[in-house]
Design an enzyme around this catalytic site. Structure first.
Site, mmCIF file in Angstrom:
data_model
loop_
_atom_site.group_PDB
_atom_site.id
_atom_site.type_symbol
_atom_site.label_atom_id
_atom_site.label_comp_id
_atom_site.label_asym_id
_atom_site.label_seq_id
_atom_site.Cartn_x
_atom_site.Cartn_y
_atom_site.Cartn_z
ATOM 1 C CG HIS A 177 5.233 0.676 2.032
ATOM 2 N ND1 HIS A 177 5.825 1.749 2.655
ATOM 3 C CD2 HIS A 177 5.464 0.852 0.706
ATOM 4 C CE1 HIS A 177 6.375 2.537 1.745
ATOM 5 N NE2 HIS A 177 6.163 2.010 0.558
ATOM 6 C CG ASP A 190 4.855 3.001 5.945
ATOM 7 O OD1 ASP A 190 5.441 4.049 5.596
ATOM 8 O OD2 ASP A 190 4.933 1.945 5.304
#
Length: 495
Positions: free
Chosen positions: A37, A135
């Protein structure tokens, strides 16, 4: 009000410092603390900084400490003078495991602590942010903080469009009785996800669907994050339009603005091509030192002869599973380059002994390393197949490089990705829910020999399309321009 007043004072100071010039847009970026990520979000952060945006990139203290130890921060700061790293606590003790299933403890802890920590960062900034890019798994904290301060939030989902769309159907899967999956026919098609009704079987649903009860806390966590994500002002995806167009159309029913800017690992190189790429922080591993000697080892092998084996930064194995992969690879007769992290092996056996045994057995058959420069390995002419966990970054890197895949997904989005690789894009095989040595051997032989021509026809088309998408005039190149324009438009409205 106190926080906003502080912002206004800081804003005036910055205006004075700029001698009357308009300050640049300021983007705050908030990933979850996992390499798969952090890396694409850092790629985007560097691209935004390259386009004259100020960037504040927020890592957890654990990632901040381990990651920045591998980065020449002075060279990076010279290259990106408007880029700043800051850190927040993840709320866990220093000795808590953060790989394998320990990542879930990190997520639960951040669920409870991230909003307050983010607010503290926002208040401390000298220039108020134009927007927050969060995110998708951090959207609750980001959306709530953004709404409190009047700052729009853009959701960056580091999964595929197909998996992102699936996560928006988690509540429906409960309502339709598809979840929990326990005691169900795992090969039954799931028909309640529009656009994927002829694609996903129950075993292809995200791993969080493999729960025992409807009120499973992890499942509830992801439902909550998906609901928060709907309130974002835009969606950013590390994919390219041509790969997932039908599902992107479906996502358009939720988001009025969608920016597909992948494969990001290549778009970054294309856009920052005139600069020294070694100064980019996004080229560094968060936790492991790359063994660059494996490239020399690959140089000694014929074209398309080596199987590259890597299961990412979080997946763990039992010793039994490792040995099944080992025997399957050896029995295939193909040389292999295998990444086995120091924390890859779990269970009662001593992992160090198992790893030493495997390294000894690997002589004359393959090479085992603790970490590898994956993009360079996949681009090497000697690599003919990729045995992968089907993480989205790895999937995109493999497609771009034109290397067909054997997929052994473990959790998260990987189950969805592996199904798409095998049955939608037809660029590899899906080996989920088993790793018997006979299966490993057969799939390696099929992909390297018997069925290679058929798979490569699809892969070559897809790879060319991926390469075109990041070139000037390509879909992802164009969408990055649109994203930058959107951020600048938000900034101008605030002046």
């Amino acid at each position: 009000m106190r926080a906003k007043l502080k912002w206004e004072k800081s804003f005036l100071k910055d205006m004075e410092k700029e001698e009357g010039q308009e300050p640049h847009p300021h983007v705050v970026i908030l990933p979850i603390p996992a390499q798969g990520h952090v890396k694409p979000m850092l790629k985007l952060a560097e691209l935004l900084s390259h386009s004259s945006c100020r960037v504040t990139f927020i890592n957890t203290e654990y990632v901040h400490t381990t990651f920045l130890s591998s980065v020449d921060i002075h060279a990076f700061s010279r290259r990106f003078p408007k880029f700043r790293f800051v850190s927040i606590p993840d709320g866990l003790p220093p000795d808590s495991p953060r790989s394998g299933k320990g990542i879930f403890d990190v997520l639960f802890s951040l669920r409870d602590t991230a909003k307050a920590a983010l607010l503290e960062v926002l208040v401390s900034l000298r220039q108020p942010p134009t927007c927050i890019i969060a995110d998708g798994i951090m959207c609750c904290a980001a959306i709530e903080a953004g709404e409190e301060f009047g700052v729009p939030v853009l959701a960056f989902r580091t999964y595929s469009a197909c998996c992102t769309w699936t996560y928006f159907h988690l509540s429906m899967l409960l309502q339709e009785g598809e979840v929990p999956l326990q005691d169900k026919d795992m090969d039954q098609l799931v028909t309640c996800i529009s656009g994927l009704e002829n694609v996903l079987r129950r075993r292809d649903l995200p791993s969080i669907c493999r729960i025992d009860r409807v009120d499973d806390p992890l499942y509830t966590f992801f439902i909550t994050q998906a609901l928060a994500m709907r309130r974002a002002s835009a969606l950013i995806l590390n994919t390219f339009e041509e790969l997932e167009a039908p599902i992107l159309f479906k996502l358009g029913s939720i988001f009025s603005k969608i920016y597909t800017i992948g494969p990001l690992h290549v778009l970054s190189n294309v856009r920052i091509k005139d600069d020294n790429l070694t100064t980019l922080a996004s080229t560094k591993s968060i936790r492991w030192q790359e063994d660059k000697g494996c490239i020399t080892w690959l140089d000694s092998h014929p074209p398309k002869s080596v199987v590259f084996v890597s299961f990412g930064s979080l997946v763990t194995f039992t010793c039994e599973q490792m040995l099944e992969f080992w025997h399957g690879l050896v029995n295939s007769g193909k040389p292999f380059l295998w990444v086995i992290r120091s924390d890859s092996i779990v269970g009662d056996d001593d992992p160090r002994t198992t790893l030493i045994d495997l390294e000894e057995l690997a002589k004359d058959k393959g090479l085992i390393v603790s970490w590898a420069p994956q993009e360079k390995v996949l681009a090497h002419s000697a690599v003919g197949a990729f045995l992968t966990h089907s993480g989205w970054n790895s999937t995109l890197e493999s497609i771009y490089a034109g290397v067909p895949m054997i997929c052994w997904p473990a959790w998260g989005d990987q189950q969805v990705n592996s199904r798409c690789v095998s049955d939608v894009w037809r660029v590899g095989f899906d080996m989920k829910d088993g790793c018997h040595r006979s299966i490993v051997e057969k799939m390696v032989r099929d992909l390297m020999n018997d069925k290679r021509e058929e798979i490569m026809k699809s892969m070559e088309v897809l790879s060319r399309t991926a390469q075109q998408s990041v070139k000037e005039g390509g879909s992802s190149y164009f969408n990055l321009e649109k994203l930058i324009e959107y951020i600048k438009s938000i900034h101008l409205k605030k002046l």
